[in-house]
Design a protein around this motif. Structure first.
Motif, PDB file in Angstrom:
ATOM      1  N   LEU A   1      42.209  41.197  40.217  1.00 41.67           N
ATOM      2  CA  LEU A   1      41.705  41.348  38.891  1.00 41.67           C
ATOM      3  C   LEU A   1      41.755  43.627  39.019  1.00 41.67           C
ATOM      4  CD1 LEU A   1      38.927  41.023  37.596  1.00 41.67           C
ATOM      5  CD2 LEU A   1      37.017  41.978  39.455  1.00 41.67           C
ATOM      6  N   ASP A   2      42.140  43.119  40.419  1.00 40.17           N
ATOM      7  CA  ASP A   2      42.559  45.274  40.745  1.00 40.17           C
ATOM      8  C   ASP A   2      44.465  45.102  39.915  1.00 40.17           C
ATOM      9  OD1 ASP A   2      40.681  45.646  42.182  1.00 40.17           O
ATOM     10  OD2 ASP A   2      41.251  45.728  44.315  1.00 40.17           O
ATOM     11  N   VAL A   3      44.609  44.211  40.194  1.00 40.20           N
ATOM     12  CA  VAL A   3      46.044  44.083  40.160  1.00 40.20           C
ATOM     13  C   VAL A   3      46.043  44.759  38.236  1.00 40.20           C
ATOM     14  CG1 VAL A   3      48.604  42.836  39.303  1.00 40.20           C
ATOM     15  CG2 VAL A   3      47.185  43.921  41.216  1.00 40.20           C
ATOM     16  N   PHE A   4      45.655  43.252  37.609  1.00 40.54           N
ATOM     17  CA  PHE A   4      45.322  43.330  36.486  1.00 40.54           C
ATOM     18  C   PHE A   4      44.694  44.458  35.718  1.00 40.54           C
ATOM     19  CE2 PHE A   4      46.409  39.494  34.269  1.00 40.54           C
ATOM     20  CZ  PHE A   4      47.219  38.834  35.249  1.00 40.54           C
ATOM     21  N   GLY A   5      43.253  45.238  35.853  1.00 40.99           N
ATOM     22  CA  GLY A   5      42.667  46.188  35.693  1.00 40.99           C
ATOM     23  C   GLY A   5      43.684  47.536  35.800  1.00 40.99           C
TER      24      GLY A   5
END
Lengths: 219, 347
Positions: B226-230
């Motif tokens: 989630l963090d890396v995509f966001g």
């Protein structure tokens, strides 16, 4: 024109001698050559039991024996033959050099067959934690079996060719008959008959090998 | 649990040294579906092969369930490998053996009884949906079916870790989907930690909860998916994210965009809760800001909605500032898009 100097008994005897020589030397040659071929594959750099020392001894040794034409090998190792079978003439005297001739040949053929096995399968085996022996028994050999049968077929046919020279030490066999009667005494019937027999023998063995390999592969 | 501590791997081929891994540290927790993504040559295959010691590290340590694999004897290492299943891009099944015997092999190696093997193999084939193929040869199966056999085989010895080396790269998109769902089920039902190497971002998006992005033997970014995509920081990561999430304006929108005095363009990223709040409505109403939506997109990752909106905002500078602060307070990531107008418009 169709007259010949040999009897059908002589002919039959020659065929039996050929089969004997090929059969015994193929059997013992395989017993030596197959493990040798496996050893070549597993000790080579990157093999499952990599062993540089053993591989660097084995590999050229096999090449050296393989470089000798059979007719030279046959006479060169007469002392060895005498030490093993206590005679240097006759069918059993021919079998010793035949074994020494065919074992390294089989080793090379087996090596080639085993090297054809998809390296990914060996990787999977290693990932499963298989021991080197398990890798050979459960992965390497089953995957190579079809190719191994074809290799042994090739070796058998090579042996039939070599037995023709066994006459030099009084080994007998179909090839000897062709040389002694067919060639040296100009007996055309013997010449033609032996050629036909050899063709049938080689064809039969090749078909048998092909069928067996196909049956065992099933894929 | 898998832990890599400052791992280096150098190959020497024809006297030339190739540094495949340059100081890798990562931690895969129990129950994770951990994805490693990178272009070919990034070193990701070497990385996964270290976890079951198909490759030994040149430096550093590989720990599985807290034990350093480097400290094991050959025998102990083989025993440890039974606890780590692996599947491959090209399946690596024995062509000479039927599906049943392929799945049975790890159990045969463990010298289990015939009855035990039969029971376990039938159970596994049932699980991967191939009960009717037990008597088939691999050459009679499709790619997806072969990978299912590979998965069943990898699970036979009840491992706690499953390594997937480009397991879906040779499959079509639909088959990839079904294999990924199967991996997800394995993770959920058997609580098996899964580590996946891939070059497809969709694989990461579909099933991973954590991701590491690799480039030239290093991990350039890692964290929750989630963090890396966001918020992809590194250019390579952004390129990967772009392959599954479109998050920039189309060329035609950029071409027609007017640059008016006092107007600025912002990219607003929403995740989870913030995606369900009427933030735009608030800034229009309370701060009297004009909003022109240039681009909008939502994606679901790990059952969390990730939204991107690109807006042109116009208004009194002080009000605009207040509106931006308002959005930041509501967990919206605001980032100004500069150079958004295509150069050709100025000429």
């Amino acid at each position: 024109m169709f007259s010949t100097s040999i009897t059908s008994e002589q002919f039959l005897k020659a065929i039996i001698e050929t089969i004997q020589m090929v059969g015994v030397s193929l059997f013992i040659g395989s017993l030596l050559g197959i493990p040798l071929g496996i050893l070549l594959v597993i000790t080579r750099p990157g093999g499952v039991l990599e062993n540089k020392a053993l591989y660097t001894v084995l590999n050229p040794l096999i090449n050296i024996i393989r470089s000798l034409p059979f007719i030279i090998l046959l006479v060169a190792i007469i002392p060895v033959t005498r030490a093993i079978v206590h005679t240097s003439i006759g069918t059993s005297a021919a079998i010793v050099p035949l074994i020494i001739y065919i074992a390294p040949y089989i080793a090379r053929l087996v090596e080639n067959s085993l090297l054809e096995v998809n390296p990914g399968i060996l990787e999977a085996a290693e990932a499963m934690g298989a021991t080197p022996l398990q890798v050979i028994w459960y992965f390497l050999l089953p995957e190579a079996i079809g190719s191994l049968i074809l290799s042994l077929t090739t070796a058998t046919i090579g042996l039939i060719g070599a037995t023709a020279m066994a006459g030099t030490v009084g080994g007998g066999g179909v090839g000897d008959l062709a040389i002694v009667y067919g060639y040296q005494r100009f007996d055309k019937v013997v010449m033609v008959a032996t050629v036909i027999i050899l063709i049938i023998l080689v064809q039969g063995i090749q078909s048998l090998g092909n069928t067996l390999a196909r049956k065992i592969r099933r894929y | 649990m898998i832990e890599l501590r400052n791992v280096y791997k150098t190959f020497t081929r024809k006297e030339v040294k190739i540094e495949a891994l340059k100081g890798i540290s990562l931690k895969v927790e129990k129950g994770d579906i951990f994805g490693v993504i990178g272009y070919s040559g990034a070193g990701k295959s070497t990385l996964i092969r270290l976890v079951n010691y198909l490759e030994r590290p040149s430096e550093g340590q590989v720990l599985v369930d807290g034990y350093d694999l480097g400290a094991y004897s050959d025998k102990e290492l083989r025993a440890a490998k039974k606890n780590i299943g692996m599947i491959f891009q090209h399946f690596n099944l024995l062509e000479s053996k039927k599906v049943f015997d392929n799945v049975a092999i790890p159990l045969v190696l463990l010298k289990k009884s015939k009855a035990e093997i039969r029971k376990r193999v039938e159970e596994l084939l049932e699980f991967v949906g191939l009960s009717d193929k037990a008597g088939s040869y691999p050459s009679e199966l499709s790619g997806g079916q072969k990978q299912r056999v590979g998965i069943a085989r990898a699970l036979a010895s009840n491992p706690s870790i499953l390594l997937c080396d480009e397991a879906t790269s040779a499959l079509d998109p639909q088959t990839t989907q079904s294999i990924l769902q199967l991996l997800k089920r394995i993770n959920a039902e058997y609580n098996i930690t899964v580590m996946i190497i891939t070059h497809e971002m969709s694989v990461i998006q579909e099933i991973c909860n954590k991701v590491a992005v690799m480039e030239e033997g290093r991990i350039i970014e890692q964290g929750s998916v989630l963090d890396v995509f966001g918020e992809p920081k590194h250019q390579t990561t952004q390129n990967f994210v772009k392959t599954v999430i479109q998050n920039s304006m189309t060329t035609s929108v950029r071409r027609t965009l007017k640059t008016e005095q006092g107007s600025r363009v912002y990219k607003l990223n929403f995740a989870g809760e913030s995606a369900s709040e009427p933030v735009l409505y608030e800034i229009i109403r309370s701060y009297n800001v004009k909003v022109n939506i240039l681009f909008a997109n939502t994606t679901e990752i790990q059952e969390t909605t990730l939204g991107t909106i690109i807006v042109q905002l116009q208004g009194d500078p002080a009000q605009l500032e207040a509106a931006l602060n308002y959005m930041k307070q509501h967990e919206v990531r605001v980032e100004e898009v500069k150079s958004y107008v295509l150069d050709i418009d100025h000429k």
